[in-house]
Design a protein around this motif. Structure first.
Motif, PDB file in Angstrom:
ATOM      1  N   LEU A 107      36.304  33.297  55.020  1.00 42.03           N
ATOM      2  CA  LEU A 107      35.824  32.519  54.268  1.00 42.03           C
ATOM      3  C   LEU A 107      35.286  33.589  52.932  1.00 42.03           C
ATOM      4  N   ALA A 108      36.112  33.212  52.349  1.00 43.22           N
ATOM      5  CA  ALA A 108      35.236  34.378  50.387  1.00 43.22           C
ATOM      6  C   ALA A 108      35.187  33.512  49.582  1.00 43.22           C
ATOM      7  N   ILE A 109      34.346  34.302  48.264  1.00 40.20           N
ATOM      8  CA  ILE A 109      34.354  33.966  47.098  1.00 40.20           C
ATOM      9  C   ILE A 109      34.417  34.651  46.224  1.00 40.20           C
ATOM     10  N   VAL A 110      35.361  34.542  45.174  1.00 39.41           N
ATOM     11  CA  VAL A 110      35.835  35.691  44.197  1.00 39.41           C
ATOM     12  C   VAL A 110      35.765  35.410  42.946  1.00 39.41           C
ATOM     13  N   ASN A 111      35.323  36.543  42.137  1.00 36.82           N
ATOM     14  CA  ASN A 111      34.718  36.529  40.334  1.00 36.82           C
ATOM     15  C   ASN A 111      36.375  36.861  39.995  1.00 36.82           C
ATOM     16  N   PHE A 112      37.341  36.467  38.964  1.00 35.41           N
ATOM     17  CA  PHE A 112      38.583  36.662  38.658  1.00 35.41           C
ATOM     18  C   PHE A 112      38.016  37.855  37.296  1.00 35.41           C
ATOM     19  N   GLY A 113      38.273  39.044  37.289  1.00 32.95           N
ATOM     20  CA  GLY A 113      38.209  39.915  36.002  1.00 32.95           C
ATOM     21  C   GLY A 113      38.255  39.391  34.573  1.00 32.95           C
ATOM     22  N   ASP A 114      38.670  39.320  33.829  1.00 35.56           N
ATOM     23  CA  ASP A 114      39.059  39.050  32.284  1.00 35.56           C
ATOM     24  C   ASP A 114      40.536  37.834  32.550  1.00 35.56           C
ATOM     25  N   GLU A 115      39.446  37.026  32.971  1.00 36.15           N
ATOM     26  CA  GLU A 115      40.560  35.926  33.024  1.00 36.15           C
ATOM     27  C   GLU A 115      41.191  34.702  31.557  1.00 36.15           C
ATOM     28  N   GLU A 116      40.263  34.960  31.027  1.00 31.04           N
ATOM     29  CA  GLU A 116      40.202  34.755  29.397  1.00 31.04           C
ATOM     30  C   GLU A 116      41.362  35.127  28.259  1.00 31.04           C
ATOM     31  N   GLY A 117      41.155  36.669  28.765  1.00 38.71           N
ATOM     32  CA  GLY A 117      42.338  37.368  27.973  1.00 38.71           C
ATOM     33  C   GLY A 117      41.365  37.915  26.233  1.00 38.71           C
ATOM     34  N   ALA A 118      39.852  37.193  26.063  1.00 40.32           N
ATOM     35  CA  ALA A 118      39.376  36.846  25.262  1.00 40.32           C
ATOM     36  C   ALA A 118      39.388  38.822  24.229  1.00 40.32           C
ATOM     37  N   ARG A 119      38.930  39.964  24.934  1.00 41.38           N
ATOM     38  CA  ARG A 119      39.158  41.277  23.969  1.00 41.38           C
ATOM     39  C   ARG A 119      40.333  41.945  24.012  1.00 41.38           C
ATOM     40  N   PHE A 120      40.860  42.135  24.855  1.00 37.67           N
ATOM     41  CA  PHE A 120      42.552  42.432  25.412  1.00 37.67           C
ATOM     42  C   PHE A 120      43.761  41.540  25.068  1.00 37.67           C
ATOM     43  N   GLY A 121      43.939  40.329  24.779  1.00 33.79           N
ATOM     44  CA  GLY A 121      44.786  39.783  24.485  1.00 33.79           C
ATOM     45  C   GLY A 121      45.902  39.217  25.547  1.00 33.79           C
ATOM     46  N   LEU A 122      45.062  39.270  27.069  1.00 39.02           N
ATOM     47  CA  LEU A 122      45.851  38.908  27.631  1.00 39.02           C
ATOM     48  C   LEU A 122      45.204  38.305  28.940  1.00 39.02           C
ATOM     49  N   ALA A 123      45.596  37.106  29.188  1.00 36.35           N
ATOM     50  CA  ALA A 123      44.895  35.955  30.303  1.00 36.35           C
ATOM     51  C   ALA A 123      44.911  36.593  31.340  1.00 36.35           C
ATOM     52  N   CYS A 124      44.176  36.218  32.671  1.00 36.88           N
ATOM     53  CA  CYS A 124      44.485  36.198  34.130  1.00 36.88           C
ATOM     54  C   CYS A 124      44.870  37.581  34.120  1.00 36.88           C
ATOM     55  N   VAL A 125      43.522  38.760  33.526  1.00 34.46           N
ATOM     56  CA  VAL A 125      44.633  40.235  34.394  1.00 34.46           C
ATOM     57  C   VAL A 125      43.687  40.497  35.261  1.00 34.46           C
ATOM     58  N   GLY A 126      43.328  40.425  36.043  1.00 32.40           N
ATOM     59  CA  GLY A 126      42.306  40.565  37.391  1.00 32.40           C
ATOM     60  C   GLY A 126      42.897  40.681  38.149  1.00 32.40           C
ATOM     61  N   SER A 127      43.643  38.731  38.434  1.00 27.26           N
ATOM     62  CA  SER A 127      44.716  38.358  39.009  1.00 27.26           C
ATOM     63  C   SER A 127      45.983  39.011  38.464  1.00 27.26           C
ATOM     64  N   ARG A 128      46.607  39.185  37.190  1.00 26.94           N
ATOM     65  CA  ARG A 128      47.527  39.792  37.405  1.00 26.94           C
ATOM     66  C   ARG A 128      47.780  40.967  37.911  1.00 26.94           C
ATOM     67  N   LEU A 129      46.946  41.816  37.966  1.00 26.85           N
ATOM     68  CA  LEU A 129      47.153  43.101  38.292  1.00 26.85           C
ATOM     69  C   LEU A 129      46.961  43.070  40.107  1.00 26.85           C
ATOM     70  N   THR A 130      46.298  42.196  40.342  1.00 31.88           N
ATOM     71  CA  THR A 130      45.795  42.342  42.209  1.00 31.88           C
ATOM     72  C   THR A 130      47.532  41.076  42.199  1.00 31.88           C
ATOM     73  N   ALA A 131      47.913  40.106  41.274  1.00 35.47           N
ATOM     74  CA  ALA A 131      49.878  40.041  42.023  1.00 35.47           C
ATOM     75  C   ALA A 131      50.370  40.885  41.519  1.00 35.47           C
ATOM     76  N   GLY A 132      50.628  41.486  40.795  1.00 38.75           N
ATOM     77  CA  GLY A 132      51.482  42.543  40.442  1.00 38.75           C
ATOM     78  C   GLY A 132      52.474  42.085  39.516  1.00 38.75           C
ATOM     79  N   GLN A 133      51.816  40.937  38.750  1.00 33.60           N
ATOM     80  CA  GLN A 133      52.184  40.587  37.723  1.00 33.60           C
ATOM     81  C   GLN A 133      52.254  41.795  36.486  1.00 33.60           C
ATOM     82  N   LEU A 134      50.881  41.909  36.562  1.00 35.89           N
ATOM     83  CA  LEU A 134      50.701  43.529  35.367  1.00 35.89           C
ATOM     84  C   LEU A 134      51.201  45.167  36.302  1.00 35.89           C
ATOM     85  N   SER A 135      51.967  45.337  35.662  1.00 34.01           N
ATOM     86  CA  SER A 135      51.759  46.917  35.961  1.00 34.01           C
ATOM     87  C   SER A 135      50.782  47.729  35.397  1.00 34.01           C
ATOM     88  N   ALA A 136      49.762  49.154  36.510  1.00 29.54           N
ATOM     89  CA  ALA A 136      48.881  49.824  35.714  1.00 29.54           C
ATOM     90  C   ALA A 136      49.506  50.160  34.223  1.00 29.54           C
TER      91      ALA A 136
END
Length: 400
Positions: A107-136
């Protein structure tokens, strides 16, 4: 837990939250998460993309049941969007331990980073990176309003950005992800239910409209001689409202940048950001296409140039039907309770991950429907009902 989080990143004048990625407030939230994990004897882990994990059991065993959400906020956002899911996850684990539940799966609990995209203009940066939907490479090009890049921001916060990118090994460990979230709407309030299950996330995106005119003196330039991009922008805002109303969708210009931004100057550039969402792709295409067509007509009429750039887009997300049905079965077991299933126009980390692993969402009643605002609220007894529901779901999924 809630009392500890309430003051973190709260703006004194607005009463809203400014918990932006890789800032001091974000660091305080991250420290709180780590403390909660360690206080419960969980194995704490920070992944390559800056997401935080707290594990009960061996992650390498696979088929893990994961819950959690995010702790960052939109500008002057409310207290519940994101944090309710994280706090409820720790509270649900406490409840399961009080029940003396034993698990057959990690069982795990997660806090995904930068979900709202308020600073860099793109939402869900942490989960997008993890899922490969945002490249490095794409992530390295993200910058905030001050021109600070994402890698520089991570470095300033004490994190190494060199390893960011897709994390298929981590996702392969997860059998199901269930995210609890305050409802961003009034469906549950209208139905009289405390908790609901998500069916799908509407397709949604962000478009930038750049209206380029000619700077000039506001007091000496005749109206007929002006190339004023503000007029085209203002007319486009009204056109967006009309298009959304006709289609049963939503369209919002919620952010604007003006140059040179002087009271006594005709602007040279008005840049507006459109957020639009609809129940299906065809409707969304019709709405955004109609807004752009109107904007180009207004721009031409005022001698203004227009560029339209799609900055982000998320197609419709249908949550895993088998997982959704299993959750409904668990919550209705030995009772006559029927938990409502409802769609949402808001994006979430669960939606991003749905293309890689089975995901589901639980919603907790929001009495006003207000979200992304200091007025966002959920009653304590509804939050407790959410914790109980989440604990029941985790028990049902992790004991199988």
């Amino acid at each position: 837990m809630w009392r500890e989080l309430v003051p973190v990143g709260r703006h004194q004048e607005s009463g809203g939250y400014r918990r932006y990625a890789w800032t001091g407030a974000d660091a305080e939230c991250r420290a709180w998460f780590k403390e909660q994990a360690e206080a419960r004897g969980l194995s704490y882990e920070l992944d390559r993309n800056g997401n935080q994990w707290a594990w009960l059991g061996d992650p390498a065993a696979g088929d893990a049941v994961v819950t959690g959400s995010h702790l960052d906020s939109v500008p002057d956002g409310g207290a519940f969007d994101g944090p309710l899911g994280v706090v409820s996850s720790f509270a649900a684990l406490d409840e399961l331990r009080a029940r003396q539940v034993t698990f057959s799966k990690p069982l795990a609990i997660v806090n995904f980073g930068d979900e709202e995209g308020a600073r860099f203009g793109l939402a869900c940066v942490g989960s997008r990176l993890t899922a490969g939907q945002l490249s490095a490479e794409q992530a390295h090009r993200l910058t905030d309003g001050e021109g600070v890049s994402l890698p520089k921001a991570m470095e300033a916060a004490g994190y190494d950005p060199e390893g960011i990118g897709a994390d298929p090994e981590r996702l392969a460990r997860i059998g199901a992800f269930v995210e609890l979230h305050v409802e961003q709407g009034r469906a549950l309030d209208l139905s009289g239910d405390r908790v609901g299950i998500a069916s799908a996330i509407w397709p949604h995106g962000r478009w930038r409209f750049d209206f380029r005119g000619e700077a000039n003196h506001a007091g000496t330039t005749r109206l007929v001689d002006r190339r004023d991009p503000m007029l085209s922008y203002a007319e486009t805002v009204l056109a967006a409202r009309r298009a959304a109303e006709l289609a049963g969708a939503v369209a919002t210009f919620g952010k604007i940048s003006v140059e040179p931004n002087g009271v006594n100057a005709v602007p040279s550039l008005v840049r507006g950001w459109l957020d639009s969402r609809a129940e299906d792709q065809a409707t969304l295409d019709t709405v955004v296409g109609g807004i752009e067509k109107a904007a180009r007509e207004y721009a031409e009429a005022h001698g203004v140039d227009l560029d339209v750039v799609r900055e982000s887009f998320t197609p419709v997300v249908e949550f895993d039907h088998a997982l959704r049905d299993e959750i409904a079965r668990i919550l209705g077991k030995d009772t006559d309770i029927t938990v409502p299933v409802l769609g949402t126009g808001a994006g979430h980390d669960a939606g991003i991950l749905s293309g890689s692993i089975p995901t589901a969402m639980l919603f907790v009643r929001n009495p006003t429907g207000v979200s992304h605002s200091p007025a966002e609220h959920a009653a304590e007894d509804d939050c407790v009902a959410g914790v109980t529901a989440l604990a029941d779901v985790l028990e049902g999924l992790a004991r199988r």
